[in-house]
Every structure is written in C-alpha cells, then in structure tokens.
Design an enzyme around this catalytic site. Structure first.
Site, PDB file in Angstrom:
ATOM      1  N   PHE A  12       0.843  -1.268  -0.026  1.00 24.89           N
ATOM      2  CA  PHE A  12       0.059   0.102   0.031  1.00 24.89           C
ATOM      3  C   PHE A  12       0.769   1.211  -0.012  1.00 24.89           C
ATOM      4  CE2 PHE A  12      -2.477   2.853   3.289  1.00 24.89           C
ATOM      5  CZ  PHE A  12      -2.950   3.625   2.314  1.00 24.89           C
ATOM      6  N   ASP A  34       9.856  -7.062  -3.472  1.00 22.35           N
ATOM      7  CA  ASP A  34       8.768  -7.383  -2.698  1.00 22.35           C
ATOM      8  C   ASP A  34       8.666  -8.900  -2.721  1.00 22.35           C
ATOM      9  OD1 ASP A  34       6.109  -5.291  -1.977  1.00 22.35           O
ATOM     10  OD2 ASP A  34       5.644  -7.567  -2.146  1.00 22.35           O
ATOM     11  N   ASP A  60      12.541 -12.121  -0.691  1.00 23.59           N
ATOM     12  CA  ASP A  60      11.976 -11.923   0.430  1.00 23.59           C
ATOM     13  C   ASP A  60      13.028 -11.357   1.372  1.00 23.59           C
ATOM     14  OD1 ASP A  60      11.209 -12.481   3.101  1.00 23.59           O
ATOM     15  OD2 ASP A  60      10.122 -14.440   2.582  1.00 23.59           O
ATOM     16  N   THR A 131       6.384   3.301  12.488  1.00 24.55           N
ATOM     17  CA  THR A 131       4.887   3.554  12.835  1.00 24.55           C
ATOM     18  C   THR A 131       4.806   4.120  14.166  1.00 24.55           C
ATOM     19  OG1 THR A 131       2.797   2.316  13.712  1.00 24.55           O
ATOM     20  CG2 THR A 131       4.670   1.216  13.957  1.00 24.55           C
ATOM     21  N   ASP A 132       3.550   5.007  14.344  1.00 23.54           N
ATOM     22  CA  ASP A 132       3.715   5.725  15.800  1.00 23.54           C
ATOM     23  C   ASP A 132       2.972   4.767  16.641  1.00 23.54           C
ATOM     24  OD1 ASP A 132       0.960   5.230  15.024  1.00 23.54           O
ATOM     25  OD2 ASP A 132       0.273   7.107  15.279  1.00 23.54           O
ATOM     26  N   LYS A 195      -7.772  -3.327   6.897  1.00 25.96           N
ATOM     27  CA  LYS A 195      -7.673  -2.249   7.747  1.00 25.96           C
ATOM     28  C   LYS A 195      -8.867  -1.533   7.669  1.00 25.96           C
ATOM     29  CE  LYS A 195      -3.420  -3.221   8.125  1.00 25.96           C
ATOM     30  NZ  LYS A 195      -2.454  -2.984   7.108  1.00 25.96           N
ATOM     31  N   PRO A 211     -17.770  -4.185  11.345  1.00 24.37           N
ATOM     32  CA  PRO A 211     -17.315  -4.742  12.961  1.00 24.37           C
ATOM     33  C   PRO A 211     -16.743  -3.836  13.463  1.00 24.37           C
ATOM     34  CG  PRO A 211     -15.946  -5.876  11.144  1.00 24.37           C
ATOM     35  CD  PRO A 211     -16.736  -4.929  10.513  1.00 24.37           C
ATOM     36  N   ASN A 255     -13.000   6.204  16.403  1.00 26.80           N
ATOM     37  CA  ASN A 255     -13.418   5.272  15.135  1.00 26.80           C
ATOM     38  C   ASN A 255     -15.041   5.347  14.656  1.00 26.80           C
ATOM     39  OD1 ASN A 255     -10.854   4.132  15.328  1.00 26.80           O
ATOM     40  ND2 ASN A 255     -11.521   2.655  16.457  1.00 26.80           N
ATOM     41  N   GLY A 289      -5.579  -5.831  23.879  1.00 24.78           N
ATOM     42  CA  GLY A 289      -4.605  -5.011  24.080  1.00 24.78           C
ATOM     43  C   GLY A 289      -4.764  -3.558  23.152  1.00 24.78           C
ATOM     44  N   HIS A 290      -6.014  -3.298  22.869  1.00 24.82           N
ATOM     45  CA  HIS A 290      -6.307  -2.344  21.904  1.00 24.82           C
ATOM     46  C   HIS A 290      -5.799  -1.057  22.536  1.00 24.82           C
ATOM     47  CE1 HIS A 290      -9.633  -1.225  19.085  1.00 24.82           C
ATOM     48  NE2 HIS A 290      -8.579  -0.377  18.746  1.00 24.82           N
TER      49      HIS A 290
HETATM   50  C1  LIG Z   1      -9.961  -3.705  11.130  1.00 25.19           C
HETATM   51  C2  LIG Z   1     -10.866  -3.062  12.110  1.00 25.19           C
HETATM   52  C3  LIG Z   1     -10.101  -2.154  12.998  1.00 25.19           C
HETATM   53  N1  LIG Z   1     -10.964  -1.538  13.984  1.00 25.19           N
HETATM   54  C4  LIG Z   1     -10.381  -0.434  14.649  1.00 25.19           C
HETATM   55  C5  LIG Z   1      -9.274  -0.689  15.322  1.00 25.19           C
HETATM   56  C6  LIG Z   1      -8.322   0.614  15.525  1.00 25.19           C
HETATM   57  O1  LIG Z   1      -8.601   1.235  16.636  1.00 25.19           O
HETATM   58  C7  LIG Z   1      -9.093   1.253  14.337  1.00 25.19           C
HETATM   59  C8  LIG Z   1      -7.980   1.102  12.832  1.00 25.19           C
HETATM   60  O2  LIG Z   1      -7.730  -0.215  12.780  1.00 25.19           O
HETATM   61  P1  LIG Z   1      -6.648  -0.677  11.702  1.00 25.19           P
HETATM   62  O3  LIG Z   1      -7.211  -0.051  10.525  1.00 25.19           O
HETATM   63  O4  LIG Z   1      -6.446  -1.989  11.966  1.00 25.19           O
HETATM   64  O5  LIG Z   1      -5.292   0.178  11.936  1.00 25.19           O
HETATM   65  P2  LIG Z   1      -4.314   0.289  13.301  1.00 25.19           P
HETATM   66  O6  LIG Z   1      -4.481  -0.868  14.354  1.00 25.19           O
HETATM   67  O7  LIG Z   1      -4.597   1.827  14.004  1.00 25.19           O
HETATM   68  O8  LIG Z   1      -2.745   0.190  12.667  1.00 25.19           O
HETATM   69  C9  LIG Z   1      -2.711   0.963  11.386  1.00 25.19           C
HETATM   70  O9  LIG Z   1      -1.980   2.340  11.673  1.00 25.19           O
HETATM   71  C10 LIG Z   1      -0.648   2.199  12.132  1.00 25.19           C
HETATM   72  C11 LIG Z   1      -0.114   3.360  12.327  1.00 25.19           C
HETATM   73  O10 LIG Z   1      -0.921   4.038  13.493  1.00 25.19           O
HETATM   74  C12 LIG Z   1       0.193   1.271  11.286  1.00 25.19           C
HETATM   75  O11 LIG Z   1       1.482   1.026  11.665  1.00 25.19           O
HETATM   76  C13 LIG Z   1      -0.403   0.054  11.115  1.00 25.19           C
HETATM   77  O12 LIG Z   1       0.383  -0.845  10.235  1.00 25.19           O
HETATM   78  C14 LIG Z   1      -1.842  -0.020  10.390  1.00 25.19           C
HETATM   79  O13 LIG Z   1      -2.341  -1.268  10.305  1.00 25.19           O
HETATM   80  O14 LIG Z   1      -9.936   0.625  13.751  1.00 25.19           O
HETATM   81  C15 LIG Z   1     -12.376  -1.867  14.135  1.00 25.19           C
HETATM   82  O15 LIG Z   1     -12.939  -1.386  15.013  1.00 25.19           O
HETATM   83  N2  LIG Z   1     -12.806  -2.864  13.380  1.00 25.19           N
HETATM   84  C16 LIG Z   1     -11.977  -3.481  12.272  1.00 25.19           C
HETATM   85  O16 LIG Z   1     -12.629  -4.286  11.597  1.00 25.19           O
END
Ligand SMILES: Cc1cn([C@H]2C[C@H](O)[C@@H](COP(=O)(O)OP(=O)(O)O[C@H]3O[C@H](CO)[C@@H](O)[C@H](O)[C@H]3O)O2)c(=O)[nH]c1=O
Length: 349
Positions: A12, A34, A60, A131-132, A195, A211, A255, A289-290
C-alpha cells in the site's frame, strides 16, 4: 545515477512511494523488492511498470543470502525500507511472522547495507519507515513526539519497535547513515481491505456488517497516503542523519465518528437513503490490548523540513472512496484471488 532499493514497493504505502520516485527522479534507478505476500500487488504499479528507471525484484527480505547477493550485485546507494507485516490483528494470531519479516528482515537489510557501505558512507542512506504504534497508547490528552518513550503493546508494534532499535543501534555501533520516521494511520487508494477504512468501504458496497471493535471510542490520526509518500521523499533527501521524524495528519478521529462519516459518504455515492449504510454498524468483541489513542505531534518535520499535508480529510476520503468505487476489479481480485486466502478466512466467514 543513484540506485535506490525500495522494499515492500508493491504494498500500500510502498506503491505510492515507488510511483513518486520513479516519476519524479528519472535520473535514479528504482529497484522495487517485494515478496508479493497477500498484501503486495503488482497491479498497484501497472501505470509505471514499463518505465526505464524501474526494476521489479521478487524476493524476501528474510532470505539472508538472497539479500547479501542482491546488495553485492546492484551496489545500492540508498535503501527505503517499507517491507513489513503491518496488520495488528494478524500479529495477535501469528506473532512469529512479524518477528521474521519486521525484525529479521530488517536486520538482514542492515547487515547488507553496512557491509556494502563499510568503506564509504558518502551519499549513502538507510531510511527505515516505522509507525507511531511503537509509542504505545495515549490517554485523552497529549501527543507523541520524537522523544516519547517506546511502549509497544501489540506483537506488531513490538516488532516495529525492535526494528527501530536495530536501525539506531547500527547507526551508533557501525556508523550506518540512517533516518527513521514514525507515521500515523494511512488511508488512500490500494489499501488492502483488512484495515478499517478499506474494509468498511468494501463491506458497505457489498452490504456486509461493519465490525466496530469495543465501544468504538478509540482514536486514530489519519493521513492520506500520498502525503506520507511526499514526506518520505523529503526526509530521504533532506532529513538529517541519525534523526527521527514523526509524521501525522493533524487529524484525529474516534473510530465510530469516522465510520459514521464514511457511511454518510457512501450513502450519497451509492444513492442510498440517509442512514442506510450505518445500519450495517455492528459492535463486536474488542481487539486484545487495543491502544486507546494515537496522535502525532508533526511539528518537527513541519518546522525543519517544511512538510504539511496537501489535502484535507474530506478531500482525501473523497479521492479514496471514488478510487474503490472505480476499481471494483482490484477489490475483487484481492478479496477473491490467489492472494486472498487470509482475507477469505477472516472476513468472508
Ligand atoms: C480492522 C478493524 C479495525 N478497527 C479499529 C481498530 C483501530 O482502533 C482502528 C484502526 O484499525 P486498523 O485499520 O487495523 O489500524 P491500526 O491498528 O490503528 O494500525 C494501522 O496504523 C498504524 C499506524 O498508527 C500502522 O502502523 C499499522 O500498520 C496500521 O495497520 O479501527 C475496528 O473497529 N474494526 C475493524 O474491523
């Protein structure tokens, strides 16, 4: 001529960086390495694949001898390292895959660069993209700065934190010229639909549940991927050796608010009645661990290098949603094609 190795260039963020470098720097030879795992897709680069200054290499970074030989053969002047396992949920299921690619893969690249540049580091640079999430979780207040202590909570962020430490250690121990950036959540075209934003766009299009983890009151700072690529260009060329820069969008969203916004944009685009897509919102079990909140202080890169985002969130989301609506084949290929095994297992139950 400069020879630049970009790892993870079919992914991406990597594909946006490869496109920017290939089109902007005709005097550079850009090598895109890649492994083409599920998240790497050469379709992302179809528009530039025949450019004379572009070479694709399938390989790889965990393969030590392959990487050593590659550096000996091509004598790279610079490395922009984006190849990584990046999805937090996947890291909870399979931490070792993250150790292999993100830690061992990074160390393989560091070793190869160190050996190649042992006698002359003039004009050489190893740029590690991170990443942050390495900083852990913020409470309701405060921002991550470049001096915030590392406190990773997921196997993913622990692996990225480890790779950051290795990069800095190679700078201190072997004098490897490096720069490092830690970026917030990216969004935009070519984002694999696991994501939050692309998954939810796809699920709204196909009328599947959205979800939302936990109560949805988790906060992320969103940055348009093309603006991240612009920042990477700037740091690669003008960043100071051995420095770290945080990159963020100055754009925090809970979110659930983001999901509501996305639903209303999609209602409009799909000609649905107002509130139709939001009916798909389903609260599900929380991610273990969110992290509650990520928010970046991007003042250093702003003040020192003059970078700032070029689009508003509204503009970036408009471009992103339109891209997914206009690229149904791409979405279909990555969700049902040969790279889609994980996707099918997770999301098409
Ligand atoms: C996939 C998914 C995610 N979520 C929530 C979890 C997080 O609070 C938020 C964003 O989730 P994600 O899109 O998985 O991204 P997050 O865990 O924040 O991490 C991303 O952002 C990071 C930078 O902060 C990157 O280093 C990571 O590679 C990238 O995946 O949404 C949901 O509520 N439902 C979902 O189905």
């Amino acid at each position: 001529m400069k020879k630049i190795l970009i790892t993870g260039g079919a992914g991406f963020i990597g594909s946006h960086v490869v496109r920017l470098f290939v089109t902007k720097y005709s005097e550079y030879q850009i090598y895109n390495l890649d492994a083409l795992t599920y998240a790497g897709n050469l379709e992302n680069l179809a528009d530039i694949e025949n450019e004379p200054n572009y070479t694709f290499l399938k390989g790889d970074i965990t393969d030590e001898s392959y990487i050593t030989n590659l550096f000996e053969k091509h004598q790279f002047d610079g490395v922009i390292h984006l190849a990584a396992e990046s999805h937090v949920d996947r890291s909870i299921e399979d931490p070792m895959a993250f150790v292999k690619t993100n830690v061992i893969g990074t160390v393989n690249l560091l070793n190869a660069a160190r050996k190649l540049w042992a006698n002359n580091t003039e004009g050489k640079r190893f740029y590690h993209i991170s990443t942050d999430e390495v900083y852990g979780s913020l409470g309701a207040e405060g921002l991550f700065t470049e001096t915030t202590s590392y406190d990773p909570n997921s196997p993913y962020s622990a692996s990225k934190a480890s790779s950051d430490h290795f990069v800095r250690a190679y700078g201190e121990t072997y004098g490897l010229p490096y720069v490092l950036t830690n970026c917030s959540n990216n969004y935009g075209p070519n984002h694999f639909p696991e994501k939050l934003i692309p998954l939810f766009i796809n699920n709204i299009i196909t009328n599947k549940a959205l979800p939302v983890y936990g109560d949805g009151n988790y906060t992320r700072d969103w940055l348009f991927v093309v603006d991240h690529a612009r920042a990477i260009d700037l740091v690669f060329h003008e960043g100071i050796n051995h420095e770290t820069y945080n990159i963020g969008g100055f754009n925090e969203w809970k979110n659930i608010d983001l999901v509501q916004l996305l639903c209303s944009i999609m209602d409009d685009k799909l000609g649905r009645v107002v509130g139709e897509s939001a009916k798909l919102i389903t609260y599900v079990k929380d991610r273990p661990g969110h992290d509650l909140r990520y928010a970046i202080d991007a003042n250093k890169i702003n003040k020192q290098l003059g970078w700032e985002p070029s689009v508003t969130f509204e503009q970036g989301l408009e471009i992103t949603v339109n891209w997914y609506l206009n690229n149904a084949d791409w979405l279909n290929n990555v969700t049902t094609g040969e790279y889609a095994t994980y996707y099918k297992k997770q999301y098409l139950k």
